[in-house]
Motif scaffolding. Structure first.
Motif, mmCIF file in Angstrom:
data_model
loop_
_atom_site.group_PDB
_atom_site.id
_atom_site.type_symbol
_atom_site.label_atom_id
_atom_site.label_comp_id
_atom_site.label_asym_id
_atom_site.label_seq_id
_atom_site.Cartn_x
_atom_site.Cartn_y
_atom_site.Cartn_z
ATOM 1 N N LEU A 296 7.907 9.961 -14.599
ATOM 2 C CA LEU A 296 6.951 9.066 -13.954
ATOM 3 C C LEU A 296 7.217 7.629 -14.362
ATOM 4 C CD1 LEU A 296 4.320 8.562 -12.336
ATOM 5 C CD2 LEU A 296 3.062 8.950 -14.434
ATOM 6 N N GLU A 297 7.382 7.428 -15.672
ATOM 7 C CA GLU A 297 7.605 6.060 -16.174
ATOM 8 C C GLU A 297 8.873 5.474 -15.602
ATOM 9 O OE1 GLU A 297 7.409 5.790 -20.442
ATOM 10 O OE2 GLU A 297 5.337 6.518 -20.419
ATOM 11 N N ARG A 298 9.913 6.299 -15.498
ATOM 12 C CA ARG A 298 11.180 5.802 -14.968
ATOM 13 C C ARG A 298 11.022 5.370 -13.516
ATOM 14 N NH1 ARG A 298 15.180 10.005 -14.692
ATOM 15 N NH2 ARG A 298 14.196 10.694 -16.603
ATOM 16 N N TRP A 299 10.305 6.183 -12.735
ATOM 17 C CA TRP A 299 10.105 5.805 -11.338
ATOM 18 C C TRP A 299 9.327 4.504 -11.247
ATOM 19 C CZ3 TRP A 299 5.832 5.003 -8.257
ATOM 20 C CH2 TRP A 299 6.112 4.832 -6.891
ATOM 21 N N GLU A 300 8.273 4.400 -12.070
ATOM 22 C CA GLU A 300 7.449 3.189 -12.020
ATOM 23 C C GLU A 300 8.294 1.956 -12.329
ATOM 24 O OE1 GLU A 300 4.170 3.879 -14.649
ATOM 25 O OE2 GLU A 300 2.962 4.797 -13.078
ATOM 26 N N LEU B 159 0.828 -1.204 0.000
ATOM 27 C CA LEU B 159 0.000 0.000 0.000
ATOM 28 C C LEU B 159 0.862 1.254 0.000
ATOM 29 C CD1 LEU B 159 -2.809 1.116 -0.070
ATOM 30 C CD2 LEU B 159 -2.928 0.959 2.411
ATOM 31 N N ALA B 160 1.968 1.207 0.719
ATOM 32 C CA ALA B 160 2.872 2.368 0.738
ATOM 33 C C ALA B 160 3.350 2.681 -0.680
ATOM 34 C CB ALA B 160 4.060 2.093 1.652
ATOM 35 N N MET B 161 3.746 1.628 -1.404
ATOM 36 C CA MET B 161 4.222 1.829 -2.777
ATOM 37 C C MET B 161 3.118 2.362 -3.668
ATOM 38 S SD MET B 161 7.317 0.955 -3.046
ATOM 39 C CE MET B 161 7.950 0.151 -4.488
ATOM 40 N N GLU C 233 11.642 1.568 -12.121
ATOM 41 C CA GLU C 233 12.744 1.287 -11.196
ATOM 42 C C GLU C 233 12.298 1.020 -9.783
ATOM 43 O OE1 GLU C 233 15.431 4.494 -11.669
ATOM 44 O OE2 GLU C 233 15.703 4.079 -13.813
ATOM 45 N N GLU C 234 11.351 1.795 -9.293
ATOM 46 C CA GLU C 234 11.026 1.644 -7.880
ATOM 47 C C GLU C 234 9.853 0.718 -7.658
ATOM 48 O OE1 GLU C 234 12.898 2.852 -5.507
ATOM 49 O OE2 GLU C 234 14.201 3.693 -7.036
ATOM 50 N N LEU C 235 8.809 0.960 -8.454
ATOM 51 C CA LEU C 235 7.571 0.286 -8.154
ATOM 52 C C LEU C 235 7.575 -1.176 -8.588
ATOM 53 C CD1 LEU C 235 4.675 0.799 -7.187
ATOM 54 C CD2 LEU C 235 4.073 1.366 -9.508
ATOM 55 N N LEU C 236 8.174 -1.410 -9.751
ATOM 56 C CA LEU C 236 7.943 -2.703 -10.373
ATOM 57 C C LEU C 236 9.197 -3.543 -10.531
ATOM 58 C CD1 LEU C 236 5.482 -1.321 -13.029
ATOM 59 C CD2 LEU C 236 4.899 -2.742 -11.098
ATOM 60 N N LYS C 237 10.184 -3.316 -9.730
ATOM 61 C CA LYS C 237 11.376 -4.148 -9.837
ATOM 62 C C LYS C 237 11.011 -5.540 -9.360
ATOM 63 C CE LYS C 237 13.297 -2.308 -5.461
ATOM 64 N NZ LYS C 237 12.040 -1.924 -4.922
ATOM 65 N N PRO D 284 12.521 -12.525 -5.295
ATOM 66 C CA PRO D 284 11.587 -13.648 -5.203
ATOM 67 C C PRO D 284 10.252 -13.231 -4.586
ATOM 68 C CG PRO D 284 13.723 -14.239 -4.272
ATOM 69 C CD PRO D 284 13.767 -12.779 -4.556
ATOM 70 N N ASP D 285 10.281 -12.182 -3.742
ATOM 71 C CA ASP D 285 9.015 -11.723 -3.164
ATOM 72 C C ASP D 285 8.102 -11.118 -4.209
ATOM 73 O OD1 ASP D 285 10.798 -10.642 -0.244
ATOM 74 O OD2 ASP D 285 9.522 -12.389 -0.516
ATOM 75 N N GLY D 286 8.694 -10.728 -5.332
ATOM 76 C CA GLY D 286 7.869 -10.294 -6.456
ATOM 77 C C GLY D 286 7.064 -9.049 -6.212
ATOM 78 N N ASP D 287 7.749 -7.889 -6.173
ATOM 79 C CA ASP D 287 7.024 -6.633 -6.015
ATOM 80 C C ASP D 287 5.947 -6.471 -7.058
ATOM 81 O OD1 ASP D 287 10.034 -5.126 -5.012
ATOM 82 O OD2 ASP D 287 8.227 -5.395 -3.798
ATOM 83 N N ALA D 288 6.300 -6.792 -8.323
ATOM 84 C CA ALA D 288 5.344 -6.554 -9.402
ATOM 85 C C ALA D 288 4.104 -7.404 -9.224
ATOM 86 C CB ALA D 288 5.988 -6.819 -10.758
ATOM 87 N N ILE D 289 4.287 -8.631 -8.767
ATOM 88 C CA ILE D 289 3.121 -9.506 -8.571
ATOM 89 C C ILE D 289 2.245 -8.986 -7.431
ATOM 90 C CG2 ILE D 289 2.374 -11.848 -8.054
ATOM 91 C CD1 ILE D 289 4.838 -12.867 -9.389
ATOM 92 N N CYS D 290 2.876 -8.543 -6.336
ATOM 93 C CA CYS D 290 2.090 -7.960 -5.229
ATOM 94 C C CYS D 290 1.342 -6.727 -5.696
ATOM 95 C CB CYS D 290 3.021 -7.539 -4.077
ATOM 96 S SG CYS D 290 3.779 -8.939 -3.281
ATOM 97 N N VAL D 291 2.044 -5.900 -6.476
ATOM 98 C CA VAL D 291 1.406 -4.676 -6.963
ATOM 99 C C VAL D 291 0.242 -5.036 -7.876
ATOM 100 C CG1 VAL D 291 1.742 -2.674 -8.451
ATOM 101 C CG2 VAL D 291 3.446 -3.221 -6.736
ATOM 102 N N LEU D 292 0.447 -6.030 -8.709
ATOM 103 C CA LEU D 292 -0.614 -6.445 -9.631
ATOM 104 C C LEU D 292 -1.851 -6.917 -8.872
ATOM 105 C CD1 LEU D 292 -1.535 -6.937 -12.508
ATOM 106 C CD2 LEU D 292 -0.363 -9.125 -12.486
ATOM 107 N N LEU D 293 -1.633 -7.741 -7.863
ATOM 108 C CA LEU D 293 -2.758 -8.227 -7.059
ATOM 109 C C LEU D 293 -3.477 -7.081 -6.366
ATOM 110 C CD1 LEU D 293 -1.267 -11.458 -5.530
ATOM 111 C CD2 LEU D 293 -3.356 -11.285 -6.865
ATOM 112 N N ALA D 294 -2.690 -6.183 -5.779
ATOM 113 C CA ALA D 294 -3.292 -5.067 -5.064
ATOM 114 C C ALA D 294 -4.031 -4.147 -6.030
ATOM 115 C CB ALA D 294 -2.215 -4.282 -4.307
ATOM 116 N N ALA D 295 -3.421 -3.909 -7.191
ATOM 117 C CA ALA D 295 -4.044 -3.023 -8.178
ATOM 118 C C ALA D 295 -5.351 -3.626 -8.673
ATOM 119 C CB ALA D 295 -3.097 -2.789 -9.352
#
Lengths: 159, 432
Positions: free
Chosen positions: A79-83, A56-58, A85-89, A93-104
């Motif tokens: 904006l795209e660069r931040w997304e 949620l913080a991200m 590098e930071e948001l979707l790296k 193995p914890d998979g930020d992008a997958i967590c973000v996808l589920l939350a989104a």
């Protein structure tokens, strides 16, 4: 909901593990779910039962940045660069992008769903099938004959 | 927050619903998402529901297989799922047109085709009626000479009201077509054109934000760009006379201007284009002078027009110039810098024009940029806004300029009185 001196409305959100977050109402409108909750006048803090604090913080940060871009405070490229590098790296193995996808998906934020989907696709596109299997920890539940059959049917894609 | 451990088979994708998986797959090349059908039962049929197609083939020897691959794919696809994205690159031979047109579903949002001229011609009228289209990229494949004989039909009805991005590569003489498209696409934001033999472009688009133009012809060009929202302009061309030049873009922020093989007659047009972008904050200039000018270098000034004064580049913060930095160009650059009050960073690259790389010419075309750890073919300066830094940079730049020219540099410039020759040149130029 409080009104600050700049007449910007703030909403409070509560993550699944009880942490509280404050965000601009305008930024929170990126999420269809939150938009409905706000318009229905649900009391603060708005509960998000399926989004944990880290994710949620991200996401709140990404909404804030999108708002900045809309207001012309930062460029689309930044904006795209931040997304990316930071948001979707998604190398962890914890998979930020997958967590973000589920939350989104839970929050019904179309833009973020698309961006997270793109990021995951980008990460796996050069992998072999076995590597994708390891990466997502997918268990092969085919019978031997079944797997052969699928392979034959789609053989054209393997050349 | 704990995941229930009683679930028998979990992987990282268990919680993702199928439609999100399909979303991920839609960003992957088609053959890749079909290969994933062997991952598990869950994945077996997912590829068929992906609303996008991304297929490419560039090798002649594989073309037969590619055709049957496309047919198998479409046969296996779930036809109730409307196609939203189509990317088909076949660099070799074409398809029978009957095969391709069913692929153009009405729901398509993004189309990216690289096909031979025959296929493109037959598909183009259909493409122009795809009302949901948001981005369109068409490039011609096949023998290079074919590109020179293909004019596109002017659209009678173009219904691309949602089109935001248009890229066209390899089409001949498409000025009229583009004018028609720009007029019927109120949402058009970005255009990239790599045209062949385009002699005239009269573009009116209130919504256009970014224009990339990479021309191949050195014939005269009529160019009018009335795009009030334009923020980014890339103009690249062999040097040519530009007639009726008009650029009406107060919102322009960034420009890239590249001219190749500049001869004396082109200097006026080069100057017109550079002067027209005086409101940008970022400017990249790349000038390649012809062998003719370089053989008598001090006679012709390209970077700074000697007859009309430069406007003030009042917003310019970043300037990047690539040119043959012999003395005259260093001197001209220093004059240019006088018109950049808020400049913050400057990058200079020395480049000998490709046609001047003979032994005899090269030694006369050595760089006069200041020496640094990277030699003298590249110089980069930042923080020019800090007090006196710009003056120091100008002093550094003028170090390798010879005595007489140096005196000229620091002499206050009076406006020149026009001689009758100058007058004739000016009147000729104004009547163009």
């Amino acid at each position: 909901m409080e009104t600050s001196t700049c007449s910007k409305k703030i909403v409070q959100l509560r993550s699944s593990d009880g942490q509280l977050f404050e965000v601009d109402e305008e930024a929170a409108m990126s999420s269809e779910i939150l938009k409905n909750m706000i318009e229905m006048g649900m009391p603060s803090p708005l509960p998000l039962y399926e989004v944990d604090a880290t994710t949620l913080a991200m996401i709140v940060e990404s909404w804030n940045r999108r708002l900045q871009e809309k207001r012309g405070e930062i460029t689309e490229a930044e904006l795209e660069r931040w997304e990316e590098e930071e948001l979707l790296k998604s190398k962890e193995p914890d998979g930020d992008a997958i967590c973000v996808l589920l939350a989104a998906n839970y929050l019904e934020d179309e833009h973020l769903i698309d961006r997270a989907g793109e990021a995951i696709a980008h990460h796996i596109k050069d992998m072999t099938v076995e590597e994708v299997r390891d990466y997502f920890e997918i268990e092969n539940d085919f019978e031997r004959e079944e797997e052969e059959k699928v392979f034959q049917q789609n053989a054209w894609a393997f050349h | 927050m704990a995941m229930t451990p009683s679930v028998v088979v979990t992987d990282r994708l268990t919680d993702l619903p199928d439609d999100l998986l399909v979303n991920i797959l839609s960003n992957l090349p088609t053959h890749f998402s079909v290969r994933l059908s062997v991952l598990s039962r869950r994945f077996r049929h997912l590829w068929a529901a992906v609303p996008s197609v991304d297929l490419e083939c560039y090798e002649r020897s594989l073309h037969g297989k590619f055709k049957s691959l496309c047919e198998s794919f479409f046969a296996g696809r779930d036809s109730s799922v409307a196609l939203l994205r189509l990317r088909l690159h076949c660099g070799v031979c074409g398809f029978h047109s009957g095969i391709l047109s069913p692929w153009l579903s009405r729901a398509l949002r993004h189309v990216d085709l690289h096909l031979p001229a025959g296929n493109i011609l037959s598909l183009f009228p259909v493409i122009l009626r795809l009302e949901c289209l948001e981005s369109l990229s068409i490039s011609l494949s096949g023998e290079w000479y074919a590109r020179y004989v293909l004019p596109l039909p002017v659209p009678a009805t173009c219904r691309l009201r949602r089109l935001k991005s248009l890229h066209l590569y390899g089409f001949r003489a498409i000025g009229e077509l583009l004018e028609g498209i720009a007029a019927s696409c109120p949402a058009l934001k970005d255009m990239k054109l790599v045209p062949m033999k385009m002699n005239s472009l009269n573009l009116c688009s209130p919504s256009l934000r970014s224009l990339y133009l990479d021309c191949d012809s050195d014939e005269p060009l009529h160019l009018r760009l009335l795009c009030p929202s334009l923020e980014f302009l890339h103009f690249e061309s062999p040097a040519r006379l530009i007639r009726h030049y008009q650029l009406d873009s107060p919102a322009l922020r960034s420009a890239v201007i590249k001219f190749g093989n500049i001869q004396q007659k082109h200097v006026v047009s080069v100057g017109d284009v550079i002067r027209s972008v005086a409101n940008v904050s970022e400017l990249v200039i790349h000038l390649t002078e012809s062998e003719d000018i370089m053989s008598r270098p001090n006679e012709v000034h390209v970077l700074v027009d000697q007859y009309l004064s430069l406007p003030k580049f009042s917003n310019l913060k970043h300037l990047d110039v690539t040119a043959c930095f012999i003395e005259k160009n260093v001197v001209d650059l220093i004059s240019f810098l006088e018109h950049t009050p808020v400049l913050d960073s400057l990058i200079l690259t020395h480049e000998i024009p490709p046609l001047c790389k003979t032994a005899s010419m090269e030694k006369n075309l050595a760089s006069k940029l200041p020496w640094s750890t990277r030699g003298d073919v590249f110089a980069s300066f930042t923080n020019l806004g800090i007090e006196n830094k710009k003056k120091k940079v100008v002093k550094l730049l003028s170090q390798r300029v010879k005595g007489q020219t140096k005196a000229l540099l620091f002499k206050r410039r009076e406006p020149r009185k026009l001689s009758s020759r100058d007058y004739c040149k000016l009147t000729r130029r104004l009547s163009l």
